[in-house]
Design a protein around this motif. Structure first.
Motif, PDB file in Angstrom:
ATOM      1  N   THR A  61      49.420  65.197 -15.451  1.00  0.00           N
ATOM      2  CA  THR A  61      49.951  63.832 -15.401  1.00  0.00           C
ATOM      3  C   THR A  61      49.653  63.141 -16.724  1.00  0.00           C
ATOM      4  O   THR A  61      48.527  63.216 -17.219  1.00  0.00           O
ATOM      5  N   VAL A  62      50.670  62.491 -17.277  1.00  0.00           N
ATOM      6  CA  VAL A  62      50.498  61.731 -18.514  1.00  0.00           C
ATOM      7  C   VAL A  62      51.078  60.338 -18.307  1.00  0.00           C
ATOM      8  O   VAL A  62      51.934  60.128 -17.441  1.00  0.00           O
ATOM      9  N   THR A  63      50.596  59.379 -19.098  1.00  0.00           N
ATOM     10  CA  THR A  63      51.097  58.016 -19.013  1.00  0.00           C
ATOM     11  C   THR A  63      51.424  57.500 -20.402  1.00  0.00           C
ATOM     12  O   THR A  63      50.899  57.995 -21.405  1.00  0.00           O
ATOM     13  N   ALA A  64      52.290  56.502 -20.438  1.00  0.00           N
ATOM     14  CA  ALA A  64      52.639  55.838 -21.694  1.00  0.00           C
ATOM     15  C   ALA A  64      53.034  54.408 -21.380  1.00  0.00           C
ATOM     16  O   ALA A  64      53.607  54.134 -20.326  1.00  0.00           O
ATOM     17  N   GLU A 159      54.347  56.745 -15.718  1.00  0.00           N
ATOM     18  CA  GLU A 159      53.517  57.909 -15.397  1.00  0.00           C
ATOM     19  C   GLU A 159      54.433  59.092 -15.087  1.00  0.00           C
ATOM     20  O   GLU A 159      55.362  58.971 -14.299  1.00  0.00           O
ATOM     21  N   TRP A 160      54.146  60.217 -15.707  1.00  0.00           N
ATOM     22  CA  TRP A 160      54.939  61.432 -15.514  1.00  0.00           C
ATOM     23  C   TRP A 160      54.033  62.538 -15.020  1.00  0.00           C
ATOM     24  O   TRP A 160      53.059  62.888 -15.695  1.00  0.00           O
ATOM     25  N   THR A 161      54.334  63.060 -13.860  1.00  0.00           N
ATOM     26  CA  THR A 161      53.614  64.213 -13.317  1.00  0.00           C
ATOM     27  C   THR A 161      54.570  65.389 -13.271  1.00  0.00           C
ATOM     28  O   THR A 161      55.691  65.265 -12.762  1.00  0.00           O
ATOM     29  N   ARG A 182      48.482  68.610 -21.900  1.00  0.00           N
ATOM     30  CA  ARG A 182      48.647  67.157 -21.778  1.00  0.00           C
ATOM     31  C   ARG A 182      49.156  66.497 -23.060  1.00  0.00           C
ATOM     32  O   ARG A 182      50.068  65.651 -22.993  1.00  0.00           O
ATOM     33  N   PRO A 183      48.625  66.808 -24.248  1.00  0.00           N
ATOM     34  CA  PRO A 183      49.144  66.150 -25.461  1.00  0.00           C
ATOM     35  C   PRO A 183      50.629  66.432 -25.709  1.00  0.00           C
ATOM     36  O   PRO A 183      51.338  65.571 -26.228  1.00  0.00           O
ATOM     37  N   ALA A 186      52.543  64.297 -23.215  1.00  0.00           N
ATOM     38  CA  ALA A 186      52.376  62.891 -23.596  1.00  0.00           C
ATOM     39  C   ALA A 186      53.274  62.545 -24.779  1.00  0.00           C
ATOM     40  O   ALA A 186      53.872  61.461 -24.827  1.00  0.00           O
ATOM     41  N   LEU A 189      56.851  62.155 -23.488  1.00  0.00           N
ATOM     42  CA  LEU A 189      57.041  60.900 -22.767  1.00  0.00           C
ATOM     43  C   LEU A 189      57.110  59.724 -23.740  1.00  0.00           C
ATOM     44  O   LEU A 189      57.965  58.835 -23.594  1.00  0.00           O
ATOM     45  N   ARG A 190      56.233  59.706 -24.730  1.00  0.00           N
ATOM     46  CA  ARG A 190      56.288  58.611 -25.719  1.00  0.00           C
ATOM     47  C   ARG A 190      57.609  58.637 -26.470  1.00  0.00           C
ATOM     48  O   ARG A 190      58.193  57.593 -26.785  1.00  0.00           O
TER      49      ARG A 190
END
Length: 201
Positions: A61-64, A159-161, A182-183, A186, A189-190
């Protein structure tokens, strides 16, 4: 066998290896053009939370945060082939103009393609998709992804899972790779949420 013969043998082996590699790459690219070739096990909307938490062999899971308003942020996730502006990636491409539950789309990473269908559609807040097929048989058992958009007043949090399980070796501890992956996710997503318009696709 003299030194000259050994050199010729090494060159021949390297040449054959190079040709075999090019043939394998060509076959992989051709297979990726059919992301609906091999069905995978779908995940139901009710089973997504459990799948992400425990059942999937791999999950991250990542968020931006973004200054885009809720509708525009959500439109980036459902209205554009956002991967196509990155090298070696293409999609997602919707199968029709229809959106919402049951709508299908495909994505390709040049040598591997997948197909998925929407199972949760809450415009402006959440969209979740489950895998329906991949381009190469016997590689993936199941996969799913979910985007959630939260309006925090001063900005939006996305949030992306994304999760999946390889076939045959799904029992291995794939979740240990999450910190490495994860990076990458991320960054994607950014990129999707960058205020500037996408470069030409």
């Amino acid at each position: 066998m003299n030194a000259w013969s050994i050199v010729l043998l090494v060159v021949a082996v390297l040449a054959l290896g190079g040709v075999a590699g090019l043939v394998a790459l060509y076959v992989a690219i051709r297979l990726a053009a059919r992301p609906d070739r091999a069905p995978v096990r779908p995940i139901s909307a009710d089973g997504l939370d459990h799948y992400f938490r425990r059942c999937a062999g791999f999950a991250v899971t990542v968020t931006a945060t973004t200054a885009l308003d809720v509708d525009e942020a959500f439109a980036r996730l459902v209205g554009r082939p956002y991967l196509s502006s990155l090298p070696f990636l293409s999609g997602p491409h919707w199968r029709s103009d229809a959106r919402g539950i049951g709508a299908g789309r495909t994505m390709s990473g040049t040598v591997f393609g997948v197909a998925e269908v929407v199972v949760v559609d809450d415009p402006g807040r959440e969209i979740a998709l489950t895998g329906t097929a991949v381009c190469v048989p016997w590689t993936i058992r199941d996969f799913a992804e979910r985007f959630e958009v939260v309006d925090r007043g001063d900005g939006r949090l996305v949030e992306w899972t994304i999760a999946g399980t390889p076939r045959w070796v799904g029992w291995l501890p794939w979740r240990l790779l999450a910190p490495i992956a994860r990076p990458v996710f991320a960054f994607v997503l950014r990129h999707v949420l960058r205020p500037r318009m996408f470069r030409a696709m």
